[in-house]
Every structure is written in structure tokens, then in C-alpha cells.
Design a protein around this motif. Structure first.
Motif, PDB file in Angstrom:
ATOM      1  N   SER A   6      32.021  35.539  29.239  1.00 33.15           N
ATOM      2  CA  SER A   6      32.871  36.297  28.319  1.00 33.15           C
ATOM      3  C   SER A   6      33.949  37.112  29.040  1.00 33.15           C
ATOM      4  O   SER A   6      34.704  37.832  28.400  1.00 33.15           O
ATOM      5  N   ILE A   7      34.022  36.964  30.360  1.00 33.85           N
ATOM      6  CA  ILE A   7      34.982  37.733  31.152  1.00 33.85           C
ATOM      7  C   ILE A   7      36.157  36.842  31.531  1.00 33.85           C
ATOM      8  O   ILE A   7      35.981  35.687  31.910  1.00 33.85           O
ATOM      9  N   ASP A   8      37.355  37.393  31.467  1.00 31.68           N
ATOM     10  CA  ASP A   8      38.561  36.665  31.859  1.00 31.68           C
ATOM     11  C   ASP A   8      38.735  36.767  33.368  1.00 31.68           C
ATOM     12  O   ASP A   8      39.398  37.669  33.878  1.00 31.68           O
ATOM     13  N   VAL A   9      38.104  35.838  34.072  1.00 31.63           N
ATOM     14  CA  VAL A   9      38.121  35.829  35.532  1.00 31.63           C
ATOM     15  C   VAL A   9      39.551  35.681  36.058  1.00 31.63           C
ATOM     16  O   VAL A   9      39.919  36.296  37.063  1.00 31.63           O
ATOM     17  N   GLU A  10      40.358  34.903  35.364  1.00 30.30           N
ATOM     18  CA  GLU A  10      41.747  34.713  35.783  1.00 30.30           C
ATOM     19  C   GLU A  10      42.519  36.032  35.746  1.00 30.30           C
ATOM     20  O   GLU A  10      43.336  36.316  36.617  1.00 30.30           O
ATOM     21  N   GLU A  11      42.248  36.844  34.754  1.00 30.36           N
ATOM     22  CA  GLU A  11      42.937  38.128  34.636  1.00 30.36           C
ATOM     23  C   GLU A  11      42.515  39.078  35.767  1.00 30.36           C
ATOM     24  O   GLU A  11      43.341  39.801  36.328  1.00 30.36           O
ATOM     25  N   ILE A  12      41.249  39.072  36.111  1.00 23.84           N
ATOM     26  CA  ILE A  12      40.784  39.897  37.223  1.00 23.84           C
ATOM     27  C   ILE A  12      41.403  39.401  38.524  1.00 23.84           C
ATOM     28  O   ILE A  12      41.831  40.189  39.367  1.00 23.84           O
ATOM     29  N   ALA A  13      41.481  38.080  38.684  1.00 18.63           N
ATOM     30  CA  ALA A  13      42.111  37.508  39.883  1.00 18.63           C
ATOM     31  C   ALA A  13      43.567  37.950  39.989  1.00 18.63           C
ATOM     32  O   ALA A  13      44.042  38.309  41.077  1.00 18.63           O
ATOM     33  N   ALA A  14      44.275  37.945  38.875  1.00 19.65           N
ATOM     34  CA  ALA A  14      45.676  38.396  38.874  1.00 19.65           C
ATOM     35  C   ALA A  14      45.765  39.869  39.255  1.00 19.65           C
ATOM     36  O   ALA A  14      46.661  40.277  40.000  1.00 19.65           O
ATOM     37  N   GLY A 126      37.207  32.892  42.641  1.00 15.34           N
ATOM     38  CA  GLY A 126      36.009  33.219  43.412  1.00 15.34           C
ATOM     39  C   GLY A 126      36.016  34.673  43.863  1.00 15.34           C
ATOM     40  O   GLY A 126      34.982  35.357  43.844  1.00 15.34           O
ATOM     41  N   ARG A 127      37.183  35.158  44.259  1.00 21.24           N
ATOM     42  CA  ARG A 127      37.288  36.568  44.653  1.00 21.24           C
ATOM     43  C   ARG A 127      37.054  37.494  43.457  1.00 21.24           C
ATOM     44  O   ARG A 127      36.475  38.574  43.605  1.00 21.24           O
ATOM     45  N   ALA A 128      37.507  37.090  42.300  1.00 19.91           N
ATOM     46  CA  ALA A 128      37.276  37.890  41.097  1.00 19.91           C
ATOM     47  C   ALA A 128      35.779  37.977  40.799  1.00 19.91           C
ATOM     48  O   ALA A 128      35.260  39.056  40.485  1.00 19.91           O
ATOM     49  N   VAL A 129      35.082  36.872  40.927  1.00 17.77           N
ATOM     50  CA  VAL A 129      33.635  36.865  40.699  1.00 17.77           C
ATOM     51  C   VAL A 129      32.943  37.713  41.771  1.00 17.77           C
ATOM     52  O   VAL A 129      32.017  38.480  41.466  1.00 17.77           O
ATOM     53  N   ASP A 130      33.399  37.606  43.010  1.00 16.68           N
ATOM     54  CA  ASP A 130      32.838  38.453  44.074  1.00 16.68           C
ATOM     55  C   ASP A 130      33.039  39.936  43.749  1.00 16.68           C
ATOM     56  O   ASP A 130      32.150  40.752  43.979  1.00 16.68           O
ATOM     57  N   TRP A 131      34.224  40.275  43.221  1.00 14.32           N
ATOM     58  CA  TRP A 131      34.503  41.660  42.848  1.00 14.32           C
ATOM     59  C   TRP A 131      33.541  42.123  41.757  1.00 14.32           C
ATOM     60  O   TRP A 131      33.007  43.238  41.813  1.00 14.32           O
ATOM     61  N   LEU A 132      33.316  41.282  40.761  1.00 11.59           N
ATOM     62  CA  LEU A 132      32.377  41.621  39.693  1.00 11.59           C
ATOM     63  C   LEU A 132      30.969  41.840  40.260  1.00 11.59           C
ATOM     64  O   LEU A 132      30.277  42.782  39.872  1.00 11.59           O
ATOM     65  N   LEU A 133      30.562  40.994  41.181  1.00 11.13           N
ATOM     66  CA  LEU A 133      29.247  41.110  41.800  1.00 11.13           C
ATOM     67  C   LEU A 133      29.153  42.393  42.631  1.00 11.13           C
ATOM     68  O   LEU A 133      28.178  43.140  42.518  1.00 11.13           O
ATOM     69  N   GLU A 134      30.166  42.675  43.433  1.00  6.80           N
ATOM     70  CA  GLU A 134      30.180  43.892  44.260  1.00  6.80           C
ATOM     71  C   GLU A 134      30.124  45.155  43.411  1.00  6.80           C
ATOM     72  O   GLU A 134      29.575  46.173  43.845  1.00  6.80           O
ATOM     73  N   ASN A 135      30.681  45.101  42.229  1.00  5.74           N
ATOM     74  CA  ASN A 135      30.670  46.243  41.321  1.00  5.74           C
ATOM     75  C   ASN A 135      29.458  46.232  40.389  1.00  5.74           C
ATOM     76  O   ASN A 135      29.411  47.002  39.423  1.00  5.74           O
ATOM     77  N   GLU A 136      28.516  45.334  40.670  1.00  9.10           N
ATOM     78  CA  GLU A 136      27.254  45.225  39.946  1.00  9.10           C
ATOM     79  C   GLU A 136      27.451  45.018  38.448  1.00  9.10           C
ATOM     80  O   GLU A 136      26.716  45.550  37.617  1.00  9.10           O
ATOM     81  N   LEU A 137      28.472  44.218  38.112  1.00  4.27           N
ATOM     82  CA  LEU A 137      28.755  43.911  36.712  1.00  4.27           C
ATOM     83  C   LEU A 137      28.172  42.558  36.302  1.00  4.27           C
ATOM     84  O   LEU A 137      28.037  42.290  35.107  1.00  4.27           O
ATOM     85  N   ILE A 138      27.868  41.729  37.295  1.00  2.00           N
ATOM     86  CA  ILE A 138      27.175  40.453  37.065  1.00  2.00           C
ATOM     87  C   ILE A 138      26.069  40.353  38.113  1.00  2.00           C
ATOM     88  O   ILE A 138      26.073  41.084  39.106  1.00  2.00           O
TER      89      ILE A 138
END
Length: 156
Positions: A6-14, A126-138
């Protein structure tokens, strides 16, 4: 934890790629996964200025340019066409590398455009997903599944 689907990974990447001047910032709502754009003049709703530290949102700090530069280097190194590889590598030397690299691909090697976009996007997502993981959101499982489902493309 948020549902990665449900997260816009492309938007986080941008947002991670957007160099900030601190007059504008990208933020994520940890409850919903929604990405919002804040400016010092218009806040997040486009009308009402608000101090960024008054928001209950997570700042998405942009990544340093050397990370995005590394993508161009890796792409150039991975190309099998020797002429393209050498010209892209030469474009990456010195100031203005991002602009020269883009011009080389778009002007001299347009057949590489879809490969570059696919390569760049997979890395950025992939960096966006890593960011989400580092921030304990996923969780780790969601990040690992995303990585497995989005491998780097084979380069020509």
C-alpha cells in the motif's frame, strides 16, 4: 508495521533522490504510509505554513549524490558494448557527470534508455524499501520479498 503493497515506493525513491534546500521536504506519515510534500511557505496542505517539527511525520532525507553516481558507474561498467561503455565512463569524469551521462545515453545510445531506466528504477526502489526497513515501517520479510521480486535487470 505498514503494508508494503500500500506504499508508493516510487514516490519515496523520488524523495530520496531530491536534493533539498530545506525550503521543501518530503515526509512520510508512519500511520498510513502516505508521502507528503512540505514547503516553508505553504506547509503540507499548500495553504497554511507550519513548522516542520510540529508535524508527526518522518522526514525523508535525500541520499548523497555519490550513491546515485555509483548507479551510473555500475551501469556503464555492465554494458557489453565497448564503445558505449567507454563513452559513458568518460562522461562520468569530473563535474557535470550526471548531465553528461544523460546526454550520452539519450543522444548517442538511445537503445540503452530502457535499460538505464529499468536499472536506475530497481536500485532506487530498493533504496526506498531499505529506508522503510531502517525506519522500522516494514519488516525484514517484506523487504526480502520485495528484493526477490525486483532483481536488477540484465544489461545488454
Amino acid at each position: 508495521m505498514l503494508d508494503l503493497a500500500s506504499i508508493d515506493v516510487e514516490e519515496i525513491a523520488a524523495a530520496l533522490a531530491d536534493p533539498t534546500d530545506y525550503d521543501h521536504r518530503w515526509l512520510l506519515d508512519p500511520r498510513t504510509g502516505e508521502v507528503v510534500f512540505w514547503t516553508s511557505d505553504t506547509g503540507i496542505d499548500g495553504e497554511n505554513p507550519i513548522e516542520i517539527d510540529e508535524l508527526d511525520l518522518i522526514l525523508i532525507d535525500p541520499l548523497p549524490s555519490y550513491i546515485w553516481y555509483r548507479d551510473m558507474v555500475d551501469f556503464a561498467d555492465g554494458i557489453s558494448n565497448g564503445t558505449a561503455r567507454r563513452r559513458l565512463a568518460a562522461a562520468l569524469e569530473g563535474r557535470g557527470a550526471f548531465r553528461r551521462f544523460k546526454h550520452q545515453i539519450y543522444d548517442s545510445f538511445p537503445d540503452l534508455i530502457p535499460y538505464w531506466h529499468a536499472f536506475r528504477d530497481v536500485r532506487a526502489h530498493g533504496r526506498a524499501v531499505d529506508w522503510l526497513l531502517e525506519n522500522e515501517l516494514i519488516d525484514d520479510d517484506a523487504a526480502a520479498k520485495f528484493a526477490a521480486d525486483h532483481p536488477e535487470p540484465t544489461l545488454p
